[in-house]
Design a protein around this motif. Structure first.
Motif, PDB file in Angstrom:
ATOM      1  N   ALA A 197       0.854  -1.139   0.076  1.00 39.96           N
ATOM      2  CA  ALA A 197       0.055   0.023  -0.157  1.00 39.96           C
ATOM      3  C   ALA A 197       0.636   1.168   0.123  1.00 39.96           C
ATOM      4  CB  ALA A 197      -0.826  -0.160   1.284  1.00 39.96           C
ATOM      5  N   CYS A 198       0.682   2.232  -0.708  1.00 41.24           N
ATOM      6  CA  CYS A 198       1.355   3.422  -0.943  1.00 41.24           C
ATOM      7  C   CYS A 198       0.017   4.473  -1.340  1.00 41.24           C
ATOM      8  CB  CYS A 198       2.216   3.345  -2.236  1.00 41.24           C
ATOM      9  SG  CYS A 198       3.341   1.937  -2.328  1.00 41.24           S
ATOM     10  N   LEU A 199      -0.492   4.941  -0.043  1.00 39.35           N
ATOM     11  CA  LEU A 199      -1.841   5.722  -0.128  1.00 39.35           C
ATOM     12  C   LEU A 199      -1.637   6.938   0.500  1.00 39.35           C
ATOM     13  CD1 LEU A 199      -4.214   2.673   0.384  1.00 39.35           C
ATOM     14  CD2 LEU A 199      -3.307   3.582  -1.859  1.00 39.35           C
ATOM     15  N   GLY A 200      -2.359   8.075   0.448  1.00 34.55           N
ATOM     16  CA  GLY A 200      -2.522   9.058   0.885  1.00 34.55           C
ATOM     17  C   GLY A 200      -1.155   9.808   1.197  1.00 34.55           C
ATOM     18  N   VAL A 201      -0.763  10.295   2.503  1.00 30.30           N
ATOM     19  CA  VAL A 201       0.595  11.079   2.460  1.00 30.30           C
ATOM     20  C   VAL A 201       1.636  10.098   2.026  1.00 30.30           C
ATOM     21  CG1 VAL A 201       0.530  10.202   5.083  1.00 30.30           C
ATOM     22  CG2 VAL A 201       1.851  12.185   4.262  1.00 30.30           C
ATOM     23  N   ASN A 216       3.417  -5.605  -6.562  1.00 28.80           N
ATOM     24  CA  ASN A 216       2.485  -5.711  -5.778  1.00 28.80           C
ATOM     25  C   ASN A 216       2.042  -4.484  -5.188  1.00 28.80           C
ATOM     26  OD1 ASN A 216       4.550  -5.501  -4.007  1.00 28.80           O
ATOM     27  ND2 ASN A 216       3.760  -7.280  -2.585  1.00 28.80           N
ATOM     28  N   ALA A 217       2.434  -3.316  -5.583  1.00 28.99           N
ATOM     29  CA  ALA A 217       2.292  -2.227  -4.905  1.00 28.99           C
ATOM     30  C   ALA A 217       0.840  -1.598  -5.401  1.00 28.99           C
ATOM     31  CB  ALA A 217       3.439  -1.169  -5.268  1.00 28.99           C
ATOM     32  N   LYS A 218       0.258  -0.680  -4.574  1.00 25.54           N
ATOM     33  CA  LYS A 218      -0.955  -0.306  -4.687  1.00 25.54           C
ATOM     34  C   LYS A 218      -1.068   1.112  -4.661  1.00 25.54           C
ATOM     35  CE  LYS A 218      -3.026  -4.478  -5.489  1.00 25.54           C
ATOM     36  NZ  LYS A 218      -3.469  -4.953  -6.554  1.00 25.54           N
ATOM     37  N   PHE A 219      -1.755   1.866  -5.646  1.00 26.83           N
ATOM     38  CA  PHE A 219      -1.646   3.354  -5.867  1.00 26.83           C
ATOM     39  C   PHE A 219      -3.384   3.663  -6.030  1.00 26.83           C
ATOM     40  CE2 PHE A 219       2.343   1.806  -7.146  1.00 26.83           C
ATOM     41  CZ  PHE A 219       3.199   2.431  -6.278  1.00 26.83           C
ATOM     42  N   GLY A 220      -3.710   4.777  -5.515  1.00 29.33           N
ATOM     43  CA  GLY A 220      -4.625   5.431  -5.877  1.00 29.33           C
ATOM     44  C   GLY A 220      -5.416   6.214  -4.889  1.00 29.33           C
ATOM     45  N   THR A 274      -2.364  -1.036  -9.790  1.00 30.94           N
ATOM     46  CA  THR A 274      -0.973  -1.956  -9.463  1.00 30.94           C
ATOM     47  C   THR A 274       0.284  -1.040  -9.804  1.00 30.94           C
ATOM     48  OG1 THR A 274      -0.781  -2.769 -11.706  1.00 30.94           O
ATOM     49  CG2 THR A 274      -2.354  -3.998 -10.187  1.00 30.94           C
ATOM     50  N   GLY A 275       1.263  -1.714  -9.225  1.00 28.91           N
ATOM     51  CA  GLY A 275       2.432  -1.185  -9.714  1.00 28.91           C
ATOM     52  C   GLY A 275       2.868  -0.846 -11.222  1.00 28.91           C
ATOM     53  N   ALA A 276       2.456  -2.091 -11.754  1.00 27.15           N
ATOM     54  CA  ALA A 276       2.938  -2.033 -13.150  1.00 27.15           C
ATOM     55  C   ALA A 276       2.107  -1.092 -13.970  1.00 27.15           C
ATOM     56  CB  ALA A 276       2.354  -3.659 -13.702  1.00 27.15           C
ATOM     57  N   GLU A 277       0.625  -0.920 -13.609  1.00 28.29           N
ATOM     58  CA  GLU A 277      -0.164   0.149 -14.410  1.00 28.29           C
ATOM     59  C   GLU A 277       0.541   1.596 -14.008  1.00 28.29           C
ATOM     60  OE1 GLU A 277      -4.519   2.235 -14.652  1.00 28.29           O
ATOM     61  OE2 GLU A 277      -4.302   0.363 -13.587  1.00 28.29           O
ATOM     62  N   ALA A 278       0.909   1.819 -12.796  1.00 29.92           N
ATOM     63  CA  ALA A 278       1.277   3.129 -12.366  1.00 29.92           C
ATOM     64  C   ALA A 278       2.616   3.268 -13.263  1.00 29.92           C
ATOM     65  CB  ALA A 278       1.693   3.102 -10.803  1.00 29.92           C
ATOM     66  N   VAL A 279       3.552   2.580 -13.310  1.00 29.62           N
ATOM     67  CA  VAL A 279       4.595   2.709 -14.300  1.00 29.62           C
ATOM     68  C   VAL A 279       4.210   2.763 -15.439  1.00 29.62           C
ATOM     69  CG1 VAL A 279       6.773   1.925 -14.906  1.00 29.62           C
ATOM     70  CG2 VAL A 279       6.263   1.533 -12.739  1.00 29.62           C
TER      71      VAL A 279
END
Length: 259
Positions: free
Chosen positions: A105-109, A125-129, A167-172
């Motif tokens: 999880a990599c969220l908010g702050v 496996n990272a998650k952003f949004g 996902t991390g892949a989509e974010a990149v």
């Protein structure tokens, strides 16, 4: 808990509260700001030439720690404007190249910390949004600006309205971050790259860092940007590292930069 270690010209800042997914309360933010101040002071002495930010456990940072926050008395403006924004400014202007390794999880702050870092490598496996739809709140820490800039209006509002995560892949793939790596390779690969950068031409790297930020913030056109590049190159050509780089090339050896 926030820790800072310095070795071989690399500062490593660690978010170390894995039991709560490295979420950040007011004290943790203050400690993180102090870690960056201490690392910057070391950089001014030539002891730090690159910085790595990472989180322990299965998440990089799940955002603000709201476990003890009362919505009736919460002062979001003080938290964001008084603590988060000054920290992100400090991180963005750190006087050496900065990197982050982000998993889970990599969220908010937590997302904001990544967006304030020069180069971000993410685990697959990272998650952003923007999970804030479930809280009656909205994306913060500069997320609206970065998402709109890099994802476009439609994808930005899709993520905000639905609270779905990338996902991390989509974010990149969408240009949010630099590289997506298998989770088990993330830290070792990132540390290797940071170690190489830490023996590089720090002054030239900082010049590029400033140029990129100025081009972004001032929306410079091609020829304006080129003029600024010319000025930076003219300044760098009087430095020891510039001379060393040219000599090393001519002598067919590896350069020994002092930063």
């Amino acid at each position: 808990m926030i820790s800072l270690s310095i070795s071989n010209n690399v500062a490593e800042v660690v978010l170390d509260a894995p039991d709560k997914l490295n979420s950040l309360d007011e004290q943790a933010l203050a400690d993180l700001a102090q870690a960056y101040d201490d690392a910057a002071a070391a950089a001014s002495r030539g002891e730090v030439r690159a910085l790595l930010l990472r989180g322990e456990g299965r998440a990089f940072c799940a955002g603000r720690d709201i476990s003890n926050v009362s919505p009736e008395s919460d002062d979001a403006a003080a938290y964001l404007g008084g603590l988060v924004q000054p920290l992100l400014r400090k991180m963005s202007s750190f006087p050496a190249p900065t990197f982050a390794a982000a998993q889970g999880a990599c969220l908010g702050v937590g997302l904001g910390l990544l967006l304030a870092t020069d180069v971000v490598y993410v685990a697959d496996n990272a998650k952003f949004g923007s999970p804030f739809a479930k809280l009656g709140a909205t994306l913060d820490s500069g997320g609206h600006w970065y998402f709109t800039e890099r994802l476009g209006m439609h994808r930005t509002l899709d993520l905000i309205y639905t609270a779905e995560l990338m996902t991390g892949a989509e974010a990149v793939a969408r240009g949010m971050f630099s590289r997506a790596l298998p989770a088990e390779q993330l830290l070792e690969t990132t540390r290797g790259i940071v170690a190489n950068v830490a023996v590089g031409a720090t002054g030239a790297f900082n010049a590029s860092k400033d140029l990129v930020a100025h081009i972004r913030d001032q929306r410079l056109g091609l020829w304006e940007a080129m003029e600024e590049e010319n000025a930076e190159q003219a300044r760098l050509c009087k430095t020891e590292d510039y001379a060393e780089g040219f000599k090393a090339f001519q002598e067919k050896r590896a350069p020994q930069f002092k930063g």
